[in-house]
Design a protein around this motif. Structure first.
Motif, mmCIF file in Angstrom:
data_model
loop_
_atom_site.group_PDB
_atom_site.id
_atom_site.type_symbol
_atom_site.label_atom_id
_atom_site.label_comp_id
_atom_site.label_asym_id
_atom_site.label_seq_id
_atom_site.Cartn_x
_atom_site.Cartn_y
_atom_site.Cartn_z
ATOM 1 N N VAL A 74 0.833 -1.211 0.000
ATOM 2 C CA VAL A 74 0.000 0.000 0.000
ATOM 3 C C VAL A 74 0.867 1.260 0.000
ATOM 4 O O VAL A 74 0.467 2.295 -0.524
ATOM 5 N N TRP A 75 2.073 1.151 0.539
ATOM 6 C CA TRP A 75 2.976 2.294 0.613
ATOM 7 C C TRP A 75 3.790 2.491 -0.661
ATOM 8 O O TRP A 75 4.359 3.567 -0.869
ATOM 9 N N ALA A 76 3.894 1.487 -1.518
ATOM 10 C CA ALA A 76 4.788 1.565 -2.678
ATOM 11 C C ALA A 76 4.521 2.767 -3.586
ATOM 12 O O ALA A 76 5.465 3.498 -3.914
ATOM 13 N N TYR A 114 5.199 11.995 4.163
ATOM 14 C CA TYR A 114 4.826 10.802 4.923
ATOM 15 C C TYR A 114 3.881 11.118 6.077
ATOM 16 O O TYR A 114 3.044 10.283 6.438
ATOM 17 N N ALA A 115 3.984 12.294 6.661
ATOM 18 C CA ALA A 115 3.037 12.684 7.713
ATOM 19 C C ALA A 115 1.624 12.770 7.139
ATOM 20 O O ALA A 115 0.658 12.277 7.742
ATOM 21 N N TRP A 119 -1.442 10.177 8.102
ATOM 22 C CA TRP A 119 -2.713 10.746 8.575
ATOM 23 C C TRP A 119 -3.873 10.208 7.745
ATOM 24 O O TRP A 119 -4.895 9.788 8.284
ATOM 25 N N ARG A 120 -3.705 10.210 6.408
ATOM 26 C CA ARG A 120 -4.778 9.742 5.525
ATOM 27 C C ARG A 120 -5.034 8.236 5.679
ATOM 28 O O ARG A 120 -6.162 7.798 5.617
ATOM 29 N N GLY A 125 -3.545 10.171 14.811
ATOM 30 C CA GLY A 125 -2.675 9.593 15.836
ATOM 31 C C GLY A 125 -1.368 9.052 15.300
ATOM 32 O O GLY A 125 -0.392 8.925 16.046
ATOM 33 N N ALA A 126 -1.310 8.733 14.025
ATOM 34 C CA ALA A 126 -0.084 8.205 13.424
ATOM 35 C C ALA A 126 0.922 9.303 13.092
ATOM 36 O O ALA A 126 2.115 9.020 12.939
ATOM 37 N N VAL A 127 0.458 10.537 13.000
ATOM 38 C CA VAL A 127 1.330 11.633 12.541
ATOM 39 C C VAL A 127 2.515 11.881 13.477
ATOM 40 O O VAL A 127 3.660 11.956 13.007
ATOM 41 N N PRO A 128 2.334 12.020 14.798
ATOM 42 C CA PRO A 128 3.505 12.260 15.654
ATOM 43 C C PRO A 128 4.517 11.113 15.602
ATOM 44 O O PRO A 128 5.733 11.364 15.596
ATOM 45 N N ILE A 129 4.030 9.887 15.522
ATOM 46 C CA ILE A 129 4.937 8.737 15.442
ATOM 47 C C ILE A 129 5.690 8.756 14.115
ATOM 48 O O ILE A 129 6.891 8.522 14.063
ATOM 49 N N GLU A 130 4.970 9.042 13.048
ATOM 50 C CA GLU A 130 5.591 9.127 11.720
ATOM 51 C C GLU A 130 6.652 10.222 11.697
ATOM 52 O O GLU A 130 7.773 10.011 11.226
ATOM 53 N N LEU A 131 6.313 11.399 12.206
ATOM 54 C CA LEU A 131 7.263 12.520 12.204
ATOM 55 C C LEU A 131 8.499 12.216 13.044
ATOM 56 O O LEU A 131 9.627 12.524 12.633
#
Length: 163
Positions: A74-76, A114-115, A119-120, A125-131
């Motif tokens: 899904v990320w590719a 990637y943030a 998020w999308r 909640g995934a944004v701070p971990i991603e950043l």
């Protein structure tokens, strides 16, 4: 051996190194479908040596391939776009001003991209971990690439004008 063949061989080597650095030298982030890796170091190194277009191709294709191999299909397409643009920005601005500017601007684009994607896909909640993970990833990648670039820049394959 012609310069074009030599450069093509180095591009293949860097593509393989990027896949290895992303696929094998990675660590999953708990609770989210994310992972930390050392691929940034190769993207930035290619950007510093060869410029924006080779870094875009190697960054986009190599990183997307690693996502597929690692089980994150899904990320590719997201990775293809973000890492390709990141490499282009890093290489273009490194050539125009200095290596640090290129790496910082490429890193800023990567972290923002990637943030937004996290998020999308997974919610705010995934944004701070991603950043946080991306900040460490681009910082480590920058240190490795800048260190290696200083040692490699005297080699003959750094002739960017003929690529």
């Amino acid at each position: 051996m012609s310069e074009s063949i030599k450069k093509l061989a180095f591009m293949g080597l860097f593509m393989a190194l990027l896949v290895i650095a992303t696929y094998l030298l990675s660590f999953p982030v708990p609770n989210f479908n994310l992972y930390f890796n050392l691929g940034e170091s190769i993207i930035y190194l290619v950007a510093l040596i060869y410029g924006g277009i080779p870094a875009a191709v190697i960054g986009g294709v190599g990183s997307a391939l690693a996502d597929i191999l690692k089980g994150y299909p899904v990320w590719a397409p997201i990775t293809f776009f973000i890492k390709g643009i990141e490499g282009f920005i890093a290489g273009t601005f490194a050539q125009r001003s200095n290596p640090y500017t290129g790496v910082v601007l490429g890193a800023a684009f990567m972290m923002t991209g990637y943030a937004i994607a996290a998020w999308r896909l997974y919610g705010i909640g995934a944004v701070p971990i991603e950043l946080a993970g991306d900040f460490v990833q681009v910082s480590v990648g920058a240190v490795i690439a800048l260190f290696l670039h200083r040692r490699l820049k005297k080699l003959s394959f750094e002739d960017k004008d003929n690529f």
